[in-house]
Design an enzyme around this catalytic site. Structure first.
Site, PDB file in Angstrom:
ATOM      1  N   SER A  24      -9.490  12.404  -1.553  1.00  0.00           N
ATOM      2  CA  SER A  24      -8.074  12.556  -1.908  1.00  0.00           C
ATOM      3  C   SER A  24      -7.633  14.004  -1.699  1.00  0.00           C
ATOM      4  O   SER A  24      -8.340  14.946  -2.072  1.00  0.00           O
ATOM      5  CB  SER A  24      -7.869  12.185  -3.375  1.00  0.00           C
ATOM      6  OG  SER A  24      -6.564  12.557  -3.780  1.00  0.00           O
ATOM      7  N   LEU A  25      -6.434  14.170  -1.125  1.00  0.00           N
ATOM      8  CA  LEU A  25      -5.878  15.518  -0.954  1.00  0.00           C
ATOM      9  C   LEU A  25      -5.124  15.987  -2.199  1.00  0.00           C
ATOM     10  O   LEU A  25      -4.674  17.129  -2.260  1.00  0.00           O
ATOM     11  CB  LEU A  25      -4.913  15.533   0.240  1.00  0.00           C
ATOM     12  CG  LEU A  25      -5.552  15.455   1.626  1.00  0.00           C
ATOM     13  CD1 LEU A  25      -4.469  15.297   2.685  1.00  0.00           C
ATOM     14  CD2 LEU A  25      -6.389  16.695   1.908  1.00  0.00           C
ATOM     15  N   THR A  71      -4.335   5.960  -7.533  1.00  0.00           N
ATOM     16  CA  THR A  71      -4.421   5.464  -6.167  1.00  0.00           C
ATOM     17  C   THR A  71      -5.253   4.183  -6.154  1.00  0.00           C
ATOM     18  O   THR A  71      -5.603   3.640  -7.207  1.00  0.00           O
ATOM     19  CB  THR A  71      -4.930   6.584  -5.224  1.00  0.00           C
ATOM     20  OG1 THR A  71      -4.860   6.109  -3.888  1.00  0.00           O
ATOM     21  CG2 THR A  71      -6.348   7.021  -5.543  1.00  0.00           C
ATOM     22  N   LYS A  75      -3.229   0.774  -8.707  1.00  0.00           N
ATOM     23  CA  LYS A  75      -1.777   0.937  -8.895  1.00  0.00           C
ATOM     24  C   LYS A  75      -1.139  -0.262  -9.605  1.00  0.00           C
ATOM     25  O   LYS A  75      -0.200  -0.099 -10.376  1.00  0.00           O
ATOM     26  CB  LYS A  75      -1.088   1.169  -7.545  1.00  0.00           C
ATOM     27  CG  LYS A  75      -1.407   2.528  -6.924  1.00  0.00           C
ATOM     28  CD  LYS A  75      -0.639   2.732  -5.629  1.00  0.00           C
ATOM     29  CE  LYS A  75      -0.985   4.057  -4.982  1.00  0.00           C
ATOM     30  NZ  LYS A  75      -0.225   4.314  -3.747  1.00  0.00           N
ATOM     31  N   ASP A 111       5.992   6.889  -4.309  1.00  0.00           N
ATOM     32  CA  ASP A 111       5.666   6.760  -2.878  1.00  0.00           C
ATOM     33  C   ASP A 111       6.919   6.611  -2.016  1.00  0.00           C
ATOM     34  O   ASP A 111       7.062   7.272  -0.986  1.00  0.00           O
ATOM     35  CB  ASP A 111       4.748   5.551  -2.643  1.00  0.00           C
ATOM     36  CG  ASP A 111       3.287   5.850  -2.939  1.00  0.00           C
ATOM     37  OD1 ASP A 111       2.896   7.029  -2.876  1.00  0.00           O
ATOM     38  OD2 ASP A 111       2.541   4.903  -3.220  1.00  0.00           O
ATOM     39  N   GLY A 136       3.640  -4.067   7.758  1.00  0.00           N
ATOM     40  CA  GLY A 136       2.809  -4.063   6.562  1.00  0.00           C
ATOM     41  C   GLY A 136       3.480  -4.832   5.439  1.00  0.00           C
ATOM     42  O   GLY A 136       4.706  -5.006   5.444  1.00  0.00           O
ATOM     43  N   GLY A 243       1.681  10.425   8.081  1.00  0.00           N
ATOM     44  CA  GLY A 243       2.130  10.213   6.710  1.00  0.00           C
ATOM     45  C   GLY A 243       1.921  11.390   5.781  1.00  0.00           C
ATOM     46  O   GLY A 243       2.088  11.242   4.563  1.00  0.00           O
TER      47      GLY A 243
HETATM   48  P1  NAP Z   1      -2.784  -2.450   1.235  1.00  0.00           P
HETATM   49  O1  NAP Z   1      -1.936  -2.753   0.050  1.00  0.00           O
HETATM   50  O2  NAP Z   1      -4.218  -2.816   1.226  1.00  0.00           O
HETATM   51  O3  NAP Z   1      -2.098  -3.152   2.525  1.00  0.00           O
HETATM   52  C1  NAP Z   1      -2.745  -3.137   3.762  1.00  0.00           C
HETATM   53  C2  NAP Z   1      -1.795  -3.650   4.826  1.00  0.00           C
HETATM   54  O4  NAP Z   1      -2.454  -3.560   6.101  1.00  0.00           O
HETATM   55  C3  NAP Z   1      -1.385  -5.092   4.654  1.00  0.00           C
HETATM   56  O5  NAP Z   1      -0.075  -5.259   5.142  1.00  0.00           O
HETATM   57  C4  NAP Z   1      -2.388  -5.826   5.560  1.00  0.00           C
HETATM   58  O6  NAP Z   1      -1.927  -7.056   6.036  1.00  0.00           O
HETATM   59  C5  NAP Z   1      -2.472  -4.849   6.698  1.00  0.00           C
HETATM   60  N1  NAP Z   1      -3.700  -5.015   7.479  1.00  0.00           N
HETATM   61  C6  NAP Z   1      -4.938  -4.622   7.113  1.00  0.00           C
HETATM   62  N2  NAP Z   1      -5.825  -4.926   8.095  1.00  0.00           N
HETATM   63  C7  NAP Z   1      -5.112  -5.518   9.092  1.00  0.00           C
HETATM   64  C8  NAP Z   1      -5.446  -6.040  10.371  1.00  0.00           C
HETATM   65  N3  NAP Z   1      -6.707  -6.003  10.824  1.00  0.00           N
HETATM   66  N4  NAP Z   1      -4.453  -6.544  11.132  1.00  0.00           N
HETATM   67  C9  NAP Z   1      -3.173  -6.565  10.698  1.00  0.00           C
HETATM   68  N5  NAP Z   1      -2.792  -6.082   9.486  1.00  0.00           N
HETATM   69  C10 NAP Z   1      -3.748  -5.574   8.688  1.00  0.00           C
HETATM   70  O7  NAP Z   1      -2.751  -0.901   1.573  1.00  0.00           O
HETATM   71  P2  NAP Z   1      -1.558   0.139   1.285  1.00  0.00           P
HETATM   72  O8  NAP Z   1      -1.799   0.835   0.003  1.00  0.00           O
HETATM   73  O9  NAP Z   1      -0.259  -0.541   1.482  1.00  0.00           O
HETATM   74  O10 NAP Z   1      -1.822   1.222   2.438  1.00  0.00           O
HETATM   75  C11 NAP Z   1      -1.511   0.942   3.794  1.00  0.00           C
HETATM   76  C12 NAP Z   1      -1.697   2.203   4.624  1.00  0.00           C
HETATM   77  O11 NAP Z   1      -0.780   3.210   4.184  1.00  0.00           O
HETATM   78  C13 NAP Z   1      -3.090   2.828   4.511  1.00  0.00           C
HETATM   79  O12 NAP Z   1      -3.439   3.320   5.773  1.00  0.00           O
HETATM   80  C14 NAP Z   1      -2.895   3.959   3.535  1.00  0.00           C
HETATM   81  O13 NAP Z   1      -3.818   4.998   3.745  1.00  0.00           O
HETATM   82  C15 NAP Z   1      -1.486   4.412   3.903  1.00  0.00           C
HETATM   83  N6  NAP Z   1      -0.781   5.071   2.794  1.00  0.00           N
HETATM   84  C16 NAP Z   1      -0.286   6.320   3.030  1.00  0.00           C
HETATM   85  C17 NAP Z   1       0.422   6.948   2.022  1.00  0.00           C
HETATM   86  C18 NAP Z   1       0.978   8.316   2.285  1.00  0.00           C
HETATM   87  O14 NAP Z   1       1.388   8.983   1.331  1.00  0.00           O
HETATM   88  N7  NAP Z   1       1.043   8.752   3.524  1.00  0.00           N
HETATM   89  C19 NAP Z   1       0.609   6.337   0.776  1.00  0.00           C
HETATM   90  C20 NAP Z   1       0.082   5.046   0.569  1.00  0.00           C
HETATM   91  C21 NAP Z   1      -0.624   4.432   1.601  1.00  0.00           C
HETATM   92  P3  NAP Z   1      -2.081  -8.411   5.153  1.00  0.00           P
HETATM   93  O15 NAP Z   1      -0.990  -8.371   4.133  1.00  0.00           O
HETATM   94  O16 NAP Z   1      -1.938  -9.489   6.146  1.00  0.00           O
HETATM   95  O17 NAP Z   1      -3.465  -8.347   4.533  1.00  0.00           O
END
Ligand code: NAP
Length: 285
Positions: A24-25, A71, A75, A111, A136, A243
């Protein structure tokens, strides 16, 4: 008084809980902010296994921690453990920031606000009236969908592997939201990858030949700094960013909640970039 984060022992302590949390950053970002403003605060990362969010919140109350970031995978669970939730945390069913308001433990979700702030501050892009396509249906996508709609986006199209999750996320945008198809990136003003696809260096979740000038592409992944989506979008003439801006700006919201001070966003971003550069190691010859 224990449990209100009033720091009667001098130094105030805040933490991020999650698993995995080692990378985590948040400690780097928040400790840089405390140092910049000369605040006697410390921030730690604490690994808490799935199913143990209740222990983490009980510890926060017992130890009088001044604030908590939350995180994956906690959440959702933490949102049921606070005294009050902000309207956005309520709508999302997910909490990423806990803070004290006059002895009441409040759960917030920063977020989406962080995403919109980063668009405005880092890219000079205002979401109002824009056509936004979000890939997503998980927690990050839901936060982005809700926030861009709240900021007045003209249309929010959600594309996800699991259709029911796309529909549920789209509902957070109210009348401007709907589930859609990947081809709908044609003509979008803002395209967001809020899936975890691409973190491993693999192909993007969309056909990048459809991207071009006039579009802003945001990949919420920030490690690696430039995913294939970011690289290919730039090659096709779009503006593309990762991001990190969202991460820093959501932390800035948490910082303001905890300390009541204006967050030194520039110092927070610089510390995060320096840490990512350090982790990436020296460029290969
Ligand atoms: P999450 O709740 O686990 O959701 C994951 C998403 O990715 C879902 O929509 C899932 O689809 C999709 N997915 C995963 N594997 C896939 C595949 N092989 N093919 C197609 N779709 C796939 O995770 P999250 O918390 O939303 O995080 C998502 C991303 O955002 C991560 O990379 C995370 O590091 C990043 N993030 C960044 C920040 C930031 O501040 N920059 C903040 C939060 C998250 P399904 O619904 O079909 O399973």
């Amino acid at each position: 008084m224990p449990g209100t984060g009033d720091g009667e022992n001098g130094v105030k302590v805040a933490a991020v809980v999650g698993r995995p949390v080692e990378h985590s950053l948040s400690p780097v970002i928040h400790n840089a902010a405390f140092e910049t403003l000369g605040l006697d605060w410390r921030f730690f990362a604490v690994s808490v296994p799935a199913g143990r969010a209740g222990d983490a919140v009980a510890a926060l109350r017992a130890l009088g921690l001044a604030g908590l970031s939350v995180t994956m995978p906690h959440k959702g669970a933490v949102s049921a453990l606070v005294d009050e939730r902000t309207p956005v945390a309520d709508a999302l069913g997910a909490v990423n920031c806990l803070w004290w308001r006059a002895g009441t433990l409040v759960g917030d979700n920063t977020d989406g606000a962080g995403f919109v702030d980063a668009l405005r501050a880092e890219e000079g892009v205002e979401p109002a009236g824009r056509r936004v396509v979000v890939f997503g249906g998980g927690g990050a996508a839901r936060a982005v969908v809700s926030a861009v709609a709240g900021a007045g986006a003209g249309e929010v199209v959600v594309v996800n592997r699991t259709a029911t999750r796309a529909e549920a996320a789209a509902r957070l945008a109210g009348p401007v939201g709907r589930a859609g198809r990947p081809e709908e990136v044609d003509g979008a003003d803002i395209v967001v990858n809020a899936t975890s696809v691409g973190m491993d260096g693999g192909p993007p979740p969309l056909d990048t030949d459809r991207l071009g000038p006039g579009q802003l592409v945001v990949d919420l992944v920030y490690e690696p700094a430039a995913t294939r989506l970011v690289v290919e979008a730039r090659q096709r003439g779009a503006v593309a960013v990762n991001g990190l801006g969202m991460l820093v700006h959501q932390a800035a919201h948490a910082f303001r909640r905890w300390t009541g001070e204006d967050p030194p966003v520039g110092a927070m971003a610089a510390a995060a970039r320096a840490e990512l550069t350090r982790r990436a190691g020296p460029p290969s010859a």
